[in-house]
Scaffold this motif. Sequence first.
Motif, PDB file in Angstrom:
ATOM      1  N   ARG A 242       0.662  -1.448  -0.159  1.00  0.00           N
ATOM      2  CA  ARG A 242      -0.057   0.003   0.070  1.00  0.00           C
ATOM      3  C   ARG A 242       0.657   1.455   0.125  1.00  0.00           C
ATOM      4  N   THR A 243       2.123   0.993   0.771  1.00  0.00           N
ATOM      5  CA  THR A 243       2.873   2.831   0.917  1.00  0.00           C
ATOM      6  C   THR A 243       3.568   2.650  -0.412  1.00  0.00           C
ATOM      7  N   ARG A 244       4.466   1.285  -1.051  1.00  0.00           N
ATOM      8  CA  ARG A 244       4.466   1.973  -2.736  1.00  0.00           C
ATOM      9  C   ARG A 244       3.797   2.422  -3.315  1.00  0.00           C
ATOM     10  N   ASP A 245       2.404   2.038  -3.752  1.00  0.00           N
ATOM     11  CA  ASP A 245       1.478   2.261  -4.685  1.00  0.00           C
ATOM     12  C   ASP A 245       1.334   3.271  -4.268  1.00  0.00           C
ATOM     13  N   ARG A 246       1.069   4.642  -3.120  1.00  0.00           N
ATOM     14  CA  ARG A 246       0.537   5.143  -2.717  1.00  0.00           C
ATOM     15  C   ARG A 246       2.204   6.338  -3.474  1.00  0.00           C
ATOM     16  N   PHE A 247       3.231   5.724  -3.095  1.00  0.00           N
ATOM     17  CA  PHE A 247       4.598   6.540  -3.654  1.00  0.00           C
ATOM     18  C   PHE A 247       3.610   6.657  -5.038  1.00  0.00           C
ATOM     19  N   THR A 248       4.159   5.305  -6.035  1.00  0.00           N
ATOM     20  CA  THR A 248       3.923   5.227  -7.739  1.00  0.00           C
ATOM     21  C   THR A 248       3.038   6.430  -8.050  1.00  0.00           C
ATOM     22  N   ALA A 249       1.540   5.958  -7.214  1.00  0.00           N
ATOM     23  CA  ALA A 249       1.083   6.873  -7.947  1.00  0.00           C
ATOM     24  C   ALA A 249       0.558   8.073  -8.419  1.00  0.00           C
ATOM     25  N   LEU A 250       1.750   8.902  -7.208  1.00  0.00           N
ATOM     26  CA  LEU A 250       1.605  10.363  -7.402  1.00  0.00           C
ATOM     27  C   LEU A 250       4.119  10.510  -8.160  1.00  0.00           C
ATOM     28  N   HIS A 251       4.257   9.538  -8.216  1.00  0.00           N
ATOM     29  CA  HIS A 251       5.345   9.676  -9.406  1.00  0.00           C
ATOM     30  C   HIS A 251       5.918   8.004 -10.011  1.00  0.00           C
ATOM     31  N   PRO A 252       4.614   8.440 -10.725  1.00  0.00           N
ATOM     32  CA  PRO A 252       4.745   7.183 -11.684  1.00  0.00           C
ATOM     33  C   PRO A 252       5.834   6.860 -13.256  1.00  0.00           C
ATOM     34  N   GLU A 253       6.108   8.225 -13.148  1.00  0.00           N
ATOM     35  CA  GLU A 253       7.738   8.369 -14.137  1.00  0.00           C
ATOM     36  C   GLU A 253       9.016   8.021 -13.274  1.00  0.00           C
ATOM     37  N   VAL A 254       9.058   8.032 -11.829  1.00  0.00           N
ATOM     38  CA  VAL A 254      10.267   7.433 -10.937  1.00  0.00           C
ATOM     39  C   VAL A 254      10.393   6.102 -11.410  1.00  0.00           C
ATOM     40  N   PRO A 255      11.975   5.543 -12.059  1.00  0.00           N
ATOM     41  CA  PRO A 255      11.929   4.347 -12.093  1.00  0.00           C
ATOM     42  C   PRO A 255      12.689   3.459 -10.633  1.00  0.00           C
ATOM     43  N   VAL A 256      12.269   2.799 -10.126  1.00  0.00           N
ATOM     44  CA  VAL A 256      12.073   2.072  -9.763  1.00  0.00           C
ATOM     45  C   VAL A 256      13.261   0.786  -9.023  1.00  0.00           C
ATOM     46  N   ALA A 257      13.813   0.521  -8.348  1.00  0.00           N
ATOM     47  CA  ALA A 257      15.122  -1.087  -8.293  1.00  0.00           C
ATOM     48  C   ALA A 257      14.253  -1.351  -6.509  1.00  0.00           C
ATOM     49  N   GLU A 258      13.943  -2.314  -6.492  1.00  0.00           N
ATOM     50  CA  GLU A 258      13.954  -3.065  -5.222  1.00  0.00           C
ATOM     51  C   GLU A 258      14.898  -3.810  -4.805  1.00  0.00           C
ATOM     52  N   VAL A 259      15.110  -4.076  -3.100  1.00  0.00           N
ATOM     53  CA  VAL A 259      16.817  -4.803  -2.931  1.00  0.00           C
ATOM     54  C   VAL A 259      15.675  -5.204  -1.818  1.00  0.00           C
ATOM     55  N   ALA A 260      15.595  -7.098  -1.878  1.00  0.00           N
ATOM     56  CA  ALA A 260      15.346  -7.769  -0.812  1.00  0.00           C
ATOM     57  C   ALA A 260      16.314  -7.734  -0.240  1.00  0.00           C
ATOM     58  N   ALA A 261      14.778  -7.802   0.982  1.00  0.00           N
ATOM     59  CA  ALA A 261      15.378  -8.106   3.009  1.00  0.00           C
ATOM     60  C   ALA A 261      16.706  -8.583   2.971  1.00  0.00           C
ATOM     61  N   LEU A 262      17.749  -8.475   4.202  1.00  0.00           N
ATOM     62  CA  LEU A 262      18.521  -9.420   3.565  1.00  0.00           C
ATOM     63  C   LEU A 262      17.809 -10.071   5.747  1.00  0.00           C
ATOM     64  N   PRO A 263      18.422 -11.109   5.871  1.00  0.00           N
ATOM     65  CA  PRO A 263      18.174 -11.475   7.587  1.00  0.00           C
ATOM     66  C   PRO A 263      19.833 -10.686   8.290  1.00  0.00           C
TER      67      PRO A 263
END
Length: 473
Positions: free
Chosen positions: A426-447
Amino acid sequence: MTLDAAEPLAIDPLLDDPGTRIIVCCGSGGVGKTTTAAALGVRAAERGRKVVVLTIDPARRLAQSMGIDSLDNTPRRVKDVEGDGELHAMMLDMKRTFDEIVEAHADPDRAKAILSNPFYQSLSAGFAGTQEYMAMEKLGQLRARDEWDLIVVDTPPSRSALDFLDAPKRLGSFLDGKFIKLLMAPAKMGGRAGMKFLNVGMSMMTGTLGKLLGGPFLHDVQTFVAAMDTMFGGFRTRADATYRLLQAPGTAFLVVAAPERDALREAAYFVERLAADDMPLAGLVLNRVHGSAASRLSAERALAAAESLEEPPDPADPSAENPAENLDDRRIVDQEAGKAGDRGSSDSSPHAVASHAHASNADVSHADAAGEHAGIDPDQVEPVRMDPDQTGPDREDPDQESVERLTAGLLRLHAERMQVLAREQRTRDRFTALHPEVPVAEVAALPGDVHDLAGLRTIGDRLAAGGPPAGAA
């Protein structure tokens, strides 16, 4: 709109492009800027570039992760970097950088007078904005040397990530002609009139300067201004030049954030500020994104299944002998981790029980990750111990009971993980809705924490992959 609509951020083309000379990692505190900057530096160096990483992080994690005993104001070569490139790292020494500017732009006698001046010592050590300004100065120095073909900057940890951009203007205003005249006036006027005039201007100073107020203060200011008079224009000129450097096509800003409301709100604010100042934004790096390989099992169904396993069986319920019948054919564990056959079978042979236990344990590693997020240490969980003498026709099979308790616990941990995933989405969707033009790279959490080059390589690999972890829609 979901995050899938956002363009993926291509990290490797950015690092490989010889036109990319500066990468600035910015964002709010505690989101992983230092680790991201270090991982980018390692990956770029191992892909053939000559890189220097400049950090302003006082925690010194960068030095530890790169195997360097300590970092200072001089770039140090990092060993054990693979490939044809080179990696250097350094940590900003704010006062030493200021001293270097004085030594470089003043004759020896004047430099000595400035460096020993109490007013200068307070200014160089703690005036508001000095750290950010000196970071800009050091960036300008590194770029002017043209010794590295890529500079990665880890911006200062501050409450507002905008301080880094505002610092040149703030310190330039501090050193402009009007302010210098204000400081000089009371020293020239003298007496009570001079002190009264000084008090009018003190509202423009920080608490650091206020502590110096007194008779010797006026003399120190006058001496400082007289010695620095020829250098003030240079501060302004270099600040403007560095600011233009940040706007140049060879610079790329990466906004770093965590999938949390406050961090992404700050990231959105910074994205808007970069656009307003014509700063080149490469994209958003979203750190510590959680995922699950068993995302088909919702939190609601996992909790319902856990409650079913924990409740005493109802003799009138035809499925009471095997609560697992309430789940669909996919059951509760990741099928890829190991197939245990039909877990809905009523076969109670030792082989079937062992198969069921093995299948349940197949998801332990996934549940451990969820437990870590929930604050549960799997190593502290006491195993269920049953007395074999207590078994009998009137008691449930102890192995089966142990498996059901373990399964219920795993289901609850999985439910908590899925709730975290939903909140992050939900949090990511809110950011993307505001700035759909911004490319995104996600980094999975490490243990665990990153503390060596191998860990930085792992982060670099995940940055380059850019996609969401399993189960993070």
